[in-house]
Design a protein around this motif. Structure first.
Motif, mmCIF file in Angstrom:
data_model
loop_
_atom_site.group_PDB
_atom_site.id
_atom_site.type_symbol
_atom_site.label_atom_id
_atom_site.label_comp_id
_atom_site.label_asym_id
_atom_site.label_seq_id
_atom_site.Cartn_x
_atom_site.Cartn_y
_atom_site.Cartn_z
ATOM 1 N N PHE A 92 -68.765 -24.767 -14.486
ATOM 2 C CA PHE A 92 -69.804 -25.821 -14.333
ATOM 3 C C PHE A 92 -69.438 -26.923 -13.267
ATOM 4 O O PHE A 92 -68.511 -27.672 -13.405
ATOM 5 N N ARG A 93 -70.369 -27.061 -12.232
ATOM 6 C CA ARG A 93 -69.632 -27.964 -11.074
ATOM 7 C C ARG A 93 -71.161 -28.702 -10.533
ATOM 8 O O ARG A 93 -72.096 -28.306 -10.410
ATOM 9 N N PHE A 94 -70.666 -29.685 -9.648
ATOM 10 C CA PHE A 94 -71.403 -30.508 -8.937
ATOM 11 C C PHE A 94 -71.272 -30.003 -7.606
ATOM 12 O O PHE A 94 -70.382 -29.454 -7.194
ATOM 13 N N ALA A 95 -72.484 -29.955 -6.992
ATOM 14 C CA ALA A 95 -72.523 -29.670 -5.729
ATOM 15 C C ALA A 95 -73.536 -30.347 -4.671
ATOM 16 O O ALA A 95 -74.467 -31.131 -5.410
ATOM 17 N N ALA A 96 -73.367 -30.420 -3.460
ATOM 18 C CA ALA A 96 -74.314 -31.218 -2.691
ATOM 19 C C ALA A 96 -74.174 -30.696 -1.354
ATOM 20 O O ALA A 96 -73.310 -29.803 -0.885
ATOM 21 N N LYS A 97 -74.997 -31.393 -0.446
ATOM 22 C CA LYS A 97 -74.951 -30.939 1.174
ATOM 23 C C LYS A 97 -73.866 -31.329 1.616
ATOM 24 O O LYS A 97 -73.150 -32.698 1.280
ATOM 25 N N PRO A 98 -73.119 -30.610 2.615
ATOM 26 C CA PRO A 98 -71.775 -31.034 3.091
ATOM 27 C C PRO A 98 -71.752 -32.550 3.572
ATOM 28 O O PRO A 98 -72.681 -32.704 4.326
ATOM 29 N N THR A 100 -72.162 -35.218 2.349
ATOM 30 C CA THR A 100 -73.020 -36.403 1.570
ATOM 31 C C THR A 100 -72.224 -37.046 0.326
ATOM 32 O O THR A 100 -72.378 -38.356 0.220
ATOM 33 N N VAL A 101 -71.532 -36.002 -0.437
ATOM 34 C CA VAL A 101 -70.886 -36.620 -1.638
ATOM 35 C C VAL A 101 -69.569 -35.948 -1.564
ATOM 36 O O VAL A 101 -69.377 -34.720 -1.417
ATOM 37 N N THR A 102 -68.542 -36.655 -1.511
ATOM 38 C CA THR A 102 -67.122 -35.923 -1.302
ATOM 39 C C THR A 102 -66.433 -36.188 -2.886
ATOM 40 O O THR A 102 -65.620 -35.052 -2.908
ATOM 41 N N SER A 103 -66.762 -37.020 -3.473
ATOM 42 C CA SER A 103 -65.902 -37.184 -4.712
ATOM 43 C C SER A 103 -66.808 -37.659 -5.925
ATOM 44 O O SER A 103 -68.004 -38.089 -5.725
ATOM 45 N N PRO A 104 -66.459 -37.348 -7.273
ATOM 46 C CA PRO A 104 -67.587 -37.637 -8.503
ATOM 47 C C PRO A 104 -67.798 -39.220 -8.187
ATOM 48 O O PRO A 104 -68.961 -39.403 -8.623
ATOM 49 N N ALA A 105 -66.963 -40.043 -7.969
ATOM 50 C CA ALA A 105 -67.059 -41.543 -7.627
ATOM 51 C C ALA A 105 -68.395 -41.616 -6.719
ATOM 52 O O ALA A 105 -69.083 -42.694 -7.005
ATOM 53 N N VAL A 148 -85.786 -33.992 -4.410
ATOM 54 C CA VAL A 148 -85.850 -34.630 -5.921
ATOM 55 C C VAL A 148 -84.649 -35.006 -6.248
ATOM 56 O O VAL A 148 -84.312 -35.808 -7.171
ATOM 57 N N ALA A 149 -83.378 -34.451 -5.799
ATOM 58 C CA ALA A 149 -82.127 -34.988 -6.193
ATOM 59 C C ALA A 149 -81.016 -34.877 -4.755
ATOM 60 O O ALA A 149 -81.472 -34.131 -4.074
ATOM 61 N N GLN A 150 -80.077 -35.799 -4.930
ATOM 62 C CA GLN A 150 -79.006 -35.520 -3.856
ATOM 63 C C GLN A 150 -77.959 -34.603 -4.214
ATOM 64 O O GLN A 150 -77.073 -34.276 -3.363
ATOM 65 N N VAL A 169 -69.426 -27.452 -3.252
ATOM 66 C CA VAL A 169 -68.978 -28.236 -4.269
ATOM 67 C C VAL A 169 -68.243 -29.393 -4.088
ATOM 68 O O VAL A 169 -67.714 -29.772 -3.068
ATOM 69 N N VAL A 170 -68.644 -30.312 -5.350
ATOM 70 C CA VAL A 170 -67.860 -31.530 -5.356
ATOM 71 C C VAL A 170 -67.038 -31.803 -6.540
ATOM 72 O O VAL A 170 -67.064 -31.440 -7.541
#
Ligand SMILES: Nc1ncnc2c1ncn2[C@@H]1O[C@H](COP(=O)(O)OP(=O)(O)OP(=O)(O)O)[C@@H](O)[C@H]1O
Ligand SMILES: O=P(O)(O)OC[C@H]1O[C@H](OP(=O)(O)OP(=O)(O)O)[C@H](O)[C@@H]1O
Ligand SMILES: [Mg+2]
Length: 282
Positions: A92-98, A100-105, A148-150, A169-170
Motif C-alpha cells: 500500500f503506497r503513496f504515488a504522485a506525478k514524477p 511533484t512529491v518526493t517524500s512523505p513530508a 481532485v488530488a495531487q 511511488v513516493v
C-alpha cells in the motif's frame, strides 16, 4: 456450527474459495449465492464484501473471516489477524506525478485520494503530516489527472496501474498486505472448531510450499545429505537391500527443490525424486 465470512468478490474471492476447497470444505456453486452450509464439516459460509468482513467478525455474529490485512486495518474494527494465507499479496503506497512529491513530508498541504481512508489518516496522524484526504471508491489513479488530488494512496501489486497513469511511488510502502484469517480481538483461542479450521488451512499452506523428496545415498554421505534435507522434524532414513546404502525421505521447500537435487547429486545421491504433497497435518 462454525460461522465463517468469505470474500464474495474481487482479488480475494477466487483464491479464498480455492483454498477452502483444497482444505476439504464445500464451496458455493455460483457467485450469486451469499450463504451455504457445509453439513459434513459443520460450517456455515457467508459470502460478504471483503471490506465488510472484519466488521461482521468484530460484531461477534461470525466466528472468523478471510480478508486482506490492509482491509482489516483500514476498517478499524475490533478484529485481529490470526493466520496469514500467502495470497492476494500487495503493498500500500503513496504515488504522485514524477517530481511533484518526493517524500512523505511533502504531503503537507496536499490532498490525498484513496479508498483506504483509515490507513491514510492513521499514517498522516502518526507522522504529524497535515494533509487532506478525499475518499474515492476506486480507480483513484485518475484523481490526479482530473485535479481532485495531487497524491494517491492505493494498493500496488504489479505497478502496472501506476505506470499506465504516469505516476511514481513516493517513499516506502505504508504496509504490505496479504489475505489473512481474522477473529474478534481477544477471543478465546481454544475453540476446537476454530483450531481445526486453522489446522486445515495450515495443511494447505504447507502442501503448497513443500514437496516430498526421496533419494538413495551411501551411508558415508548421509550426514552431508541430511544437512541438505533436514526436513521439518528430521528425515526418515531406511536401510536399502544393498549394504552401505540408505533411502532418505524428507519434506523440502518447493522453491529450493531443484537446487537441493543438484547438490544431492553432486555428493553422490541417486534416484532423487520429488512428489507433490496434496494435504497434511503437521
Ligand atoms: N491487484 C490488486 N488489486 C486490488 N487488490 C489487490 C490486488 N492484489 C492484491 N489485492 C488485495 O485484495 C484486497 C482488495 O480486494 P477488493 O475485493 O476489495 O478489491 P478489488 O480486487 O480491487 O475488487 P473491487 O473490484 O471490488 O474493487 C486487498 O486486501 C488488496 O491488498
Ligand atoms: O499494481 P497493479 O497490479 O496495477 O494493481 C493495483 C491496482 O489494482 C486495483 O485496482 P482495481 O483494478 O481493483 O480497480 P479499483 O481501483 O476500482 O478497485 C488497485 O486499486 C490498483 O489500482
Ligand atoms: Mg479494487
Amino acid at each position: 456450527m462454525l460461522r465463517i465470512a468469505v470474500p464474495n468478490k474481487g482479488s480475494l474471492s477466487g483464491p479464498a474459495a480455492e483454498m477452502l476447497h483444497e482444505a476439504g470444505y464445500q464451496q458455493r456453486r455460483e457467485s450469486k449465492e451469499l450463504r451455504i452450509v457445509d453439513p459434513v464439516n459443520e460450517v456455515e459460509f457467508f459470502y460478504l464484501r471483503p471490506r465488510d468482513i472484519a466488521i461482521y467478525v468484530a460484531s461477534g455474529r461470525l466466528d472468523i473471516g478471510i480478508t486482506g490485512r490492509d482491509l482489516l486495518i483500514d476498517s478499524g474494527a475490533d478484529a485481529e489477524e490470526i493466520l496469514p494465507l500467502g495470497f492476494a499479496r500487495s503493498t500500500f503506497r503513496f504515488a504522485a506525478k514524477p517530481g511533484t512529491v518526493t517524500s512523505p513530508a511533502d504531503l503537507a498541504g496536499k490532498t490525498v485520494a484513496t479508498s483506504y481512508e483509515g490507513i491514510v489518516a492513521a499514517y498522516l496522524a502518526e507522522h504529524g503530516i497535515d494533509a487532506s484526504v478525499v475518499h474515492l471508491d476506486g480507480a483513484v489513479e485518475t484523481a490526479i489527472q482530473l485535479g481532485v488530488a495531487q497524491v494517491i494512496a492505493d494498493v500496488v501489486e504489479t505497478g502496472t496501474s501506476l505506470r499506465n497513469a504516469g505516476l511514481e511511488v513516493v517513499g516506502d510502502p505504508i504496509m504490505t498486505s496479504e489475505a489473512v484469517v481474522v477473529r474478534r480481538t481477544g477471543t478465546d483461542g481454544e475453540d476446537p472448531k476454530v483450531r481445526q479450521f486453522l489446522r486445515r488451512l495450515q495443511g494447505v499452506l504447507v502442501a503448497r510450499t513443500y514437496v516430498m523428496m526421496d533419494y538413495d545415498c551411501r551411508v558415508e554421505q548421509l550426514e552431508k545429505a541430511v544437512a541438505l534435507t533436514p526436513g521439518l522434524e528430521s528425515p526418515t532414513v531406511s536401510p536399502l537391500h544393498n549394504e552401505g546404502w540408505v533411502a532418505v525421505r524428507a519434506m523440502v521447500p518447493s522453491k529450493e527443490a531443484q537446487r537441493i537435487m543438484d547438490d544431492l547429486y553432486d555428493i553422490g545421491a541417486r534416484a532423487i525424486l520429488t512428489t507433490a504433497i496434496h494435504a497434511c497435518r503437521l
